[in-house]
Scaffold this motif. Structure first.
Motif, PDB file in Angstrom:
ATOM      1  N   ALA A   1       0.819  -1.209   0.000  1.00  0.00           N
ATOM      2  CA  ALA A   1       0.000   0.000   0.000  1.00  0.00           C
ATOM      3  C   ALA A   1       0.847   1.251   0.000  1.00  0.00           C
ATOM      4  O   ALA A   1       0.342   2.357  -0.145  1.00  0.00           O
TER       5      ALA A   1
ATOM      6  N   LEU B   1       0.479   4.952  -2.182  1.00  0.00           N
ATOM      7  CA  LEU B   1      -0.854   5.110  -2.757  1.00  0.00           C
ATOM      8  C   LEU B   1      -1.173   6.565  -3.014  1.00  0.00           C
ATOM      9  O   LEU B   1      -1.714   6.925  -4.058  1.00  0.00           O
TER      10      LEU B   1
ATOM     11  N   LYS C   1     -10.989   5.482 -14.786  1.00  0.00           N
ATOM     12  CA  LYS C   1     -11.416   4.737 -13.598  1.00  0.00           C
ATOM     13  C   LYS C   1     -11.701   3.278 -13.961  1.00  0.00           C
ATOM     14  O   LYS C   1     -12.467   2.990 -14.873  1.00  0.00           O
TER      15      LYS C   1
ATOM     16  N   SER D   1      -6.703   2.043 -10.881  1.00  0.00           N
ATOM     17  CA  SER D   1      -7.404   3.332 -10.920  1.00  0.00           C
ATOM     18  C   SER D   1      -8.840   3.207 -10.434  1.00  0.00           C
ATOM     19  O   SER D   1      -9.765   3.638 -11.119  1.00  0.00           O
ATOM     20  N   PRO D   2      -9.070   2.662  -9.249  1.00  0.00           N
ATOM     21  CA  PRO D   2     -10.449   2.387  -8.831  1.00  0.00           C
ATOM     22  C   PRO D   2     -11.278   3.625  -8.534  1.00  0.00           C
ATOM     23  O   PRO D   2     -12.508   3.575  -8.613  1.00  0.00           O
ATOM     24  N   ALA D   3     -10.634   4.749  -8.193  1.00  0.00           N
ATOM     25  CA  ALA D   3     -11.383   5.935  -7.772  1.00  0.00           C
ATOM     26  C   ALA D   3     -11.486   7.007  -8.839  1.00  0.00           C
ATOM     27  O   ALA D   3     -12.292   7.940  -8.713  1.00  0.00           O
TER      28      ALA D   3
ATOM     29  N   PRO E   1      -2.694   3.419  -8.355  1.00  0.00           N
ATOM     30  CA  PRO E   1      -3.510   2.906  -7.256  1.00  0.00           C
ATOM     31  C   PRO E   1      -4.330   1.717  -7.717  1.00  0.00           C
ATOM     32  O   PRO E   1      -4.637   1.581  -8.906  1.00  0.00           O
TER      33      PRO E   1
ATOM     34  N   THR F   1      -7.283  -1.615  -6.299  1.00  0.00           N
ATOM     35  CA  THR F   1      -8.097  -2.297  -5.292  1.00  0.00           C
ATOM     36  C   THR F   1      -8.048  -3.785  -5.580  1.00  0.00           C
ATOM     37  O   THR F   1      -8.165  -4.205  -6.733  1.00  0.00           O
TER      38      THR F   1
ATOM     39  N   GLY G   1      -8.447  -4.872  -0.456  1.00  0.00           N
ATOM     40  CA  GLY G   1      -8.531  -3.470  -0.057  1.00  0.00           C
ATOM     41  C   GLY G   1      -7.748  -2.583  -0.999  1.00  0.00           C
ATOM     42  O   GLY G   1      -7.329  -2.976  -2.086  1.00  0.00           O
ATOM     43  N   ASN G   2      -7.562  -1.332  -0.563  1.00  0.00           N
ATOM     44  CA  ASN G   2      -6.856  -0.346  -1.370  1.00  0.00           C
ATOM     45  C   ASN G   2      -5.352  -0.609  -1.316  1.00  0.00           C
ATOM     46  O   ASN G   2      -4.770  -0.699  -0.237  1.00  0.00           O
ATOM     47  N   GLN G   3      -4.746  -0.720  -2.482  1.00  0.00           N
ATOM     48  CA  GLN G   3      -3.340  -1.051  -2.585  1.00  0.00           C
ATOM     49  C   GLN G   3      -2.688  -0.155  -3.639  1.00  0.00           C
ATOM     50  O   GLN G   3      -3.287   0.798  -4.119  1.00  0.00           O
ATOM     51  N   SER G   4      -1.446  -0.495  -4.011  1.00  0.00           N
ATOM     52  CA  SER G   4      -0.749   0.257  -5.046  1.00  0.00           C
ATOM     53  C   SER G   4       0.157  -0.678  -5.833  1.00  0.00           C
ATOM     54  O   SER G   4       0.644  -1.673  -5.304  1.00  0.00           O
TER      55      SER G   4
END
Length: 218
Positions: free
Chosen positions: A8, A11, A135, A153-155, A180, A182, A192-195
């Motif tokens: 992570a 990020l 996204k 690029s989830p967000a 970034p 997910t 979860g949120n990762q990189s």
């Protein structure tokens, strides 16, 4: 049994970057030849590094299709007095992919469901270039004893920047650009949120007239 690890760290640094930097006004940019179509073809390997896992693809390309994707705008729209020139492109395809973990395979798919892929170039010394991933524009799915789905690029959009070199053909080299991500999946997946990071070099060729070169100037 090894886990598929994704760090992570970094990020926040994976937010979309601006070609030409910030603070000072960017120099003028012209992408030539105006009105010509182009293809981006991978040279060597494309790598997605997620923690201790390297996912490698040997084939990748974005080629012209219907519409205005992969086409340099007609003059004067191919020029920007104070910044980059941006062109919509077809999502690059990836194949010939594998991972650094024995027993784990990977497939990579791309899409433009939530926005356009683009190529942006900025004149300078050196010149800069980059792809913008919309996204959710890249999805990596591992198979084998670790079945995970990694969505890049989830967000929102992410730009992966690199160095542009004029030549025959011109090239765009991207080195360890942060992206970034997910992760979802089973107990071996770091959900979860990762990189991750992306590295690749693409040759940019003129498909309207192969005798000409796609170049970036002022």
């Amino acid at each position: 049994m090894s886990k598929l690890l994704v760090s992570a760290t970094g990020l926040a640094a994976a937010a979309a970057l601006t070609l030409g930097g910030t603070g000072a006004q960017a120099s003028s940019t012209t992408l030539l030849p105006a009105g010509h179509s182009f293809a981006a073809q991978l040279t060597g390997k494309a790598t997605f590094v997620a923690g201790s896992t390297t996912m490698t693809c040997t084939v990748s390309a974005s080629v012209p299709s219907a519409g205005t994707n992969n086409r340099i705008p007609a003059a004067p729209a191919n020029h920007n007095d104070a910044g980059p020139v941006t062109v919509p492109i077809d999502p690059p395809t990836f194949s010939g992919c594998g991972t650094s973990i024995t027993g784990v395979g990977v497939t990579v798919t791309t899409n433009a469901t939530n926005g356009a892929w683009t190529l942006s170039v900025q004149n300078g010394a050196p010149a800069a270039g980059g792809f913008t991933i919309p996204k959710g524009g890249v999805i990596l799915k591992t198979s084998g004893f670790a079945t995970c789905t990694i969505t890049a690029s989830p967000a929102g959009p992410t730009t992966v920047n690199g160095t542009w070199t004029n030549g025959a053909p011109s090239t765009l080299a991207i080195g360890q650009a942060p992206v970034p991500a997910t992760v979802t999946g089973g107990f071996l997946c770091p959900t979860g949120n990762q990189s991750a990071t992306f590295s690749a070099t693409y040759s940019i060729t003129d498909t309207s007239d192969p005798a000409q070169q796609i170049t970036v100037t002022g």
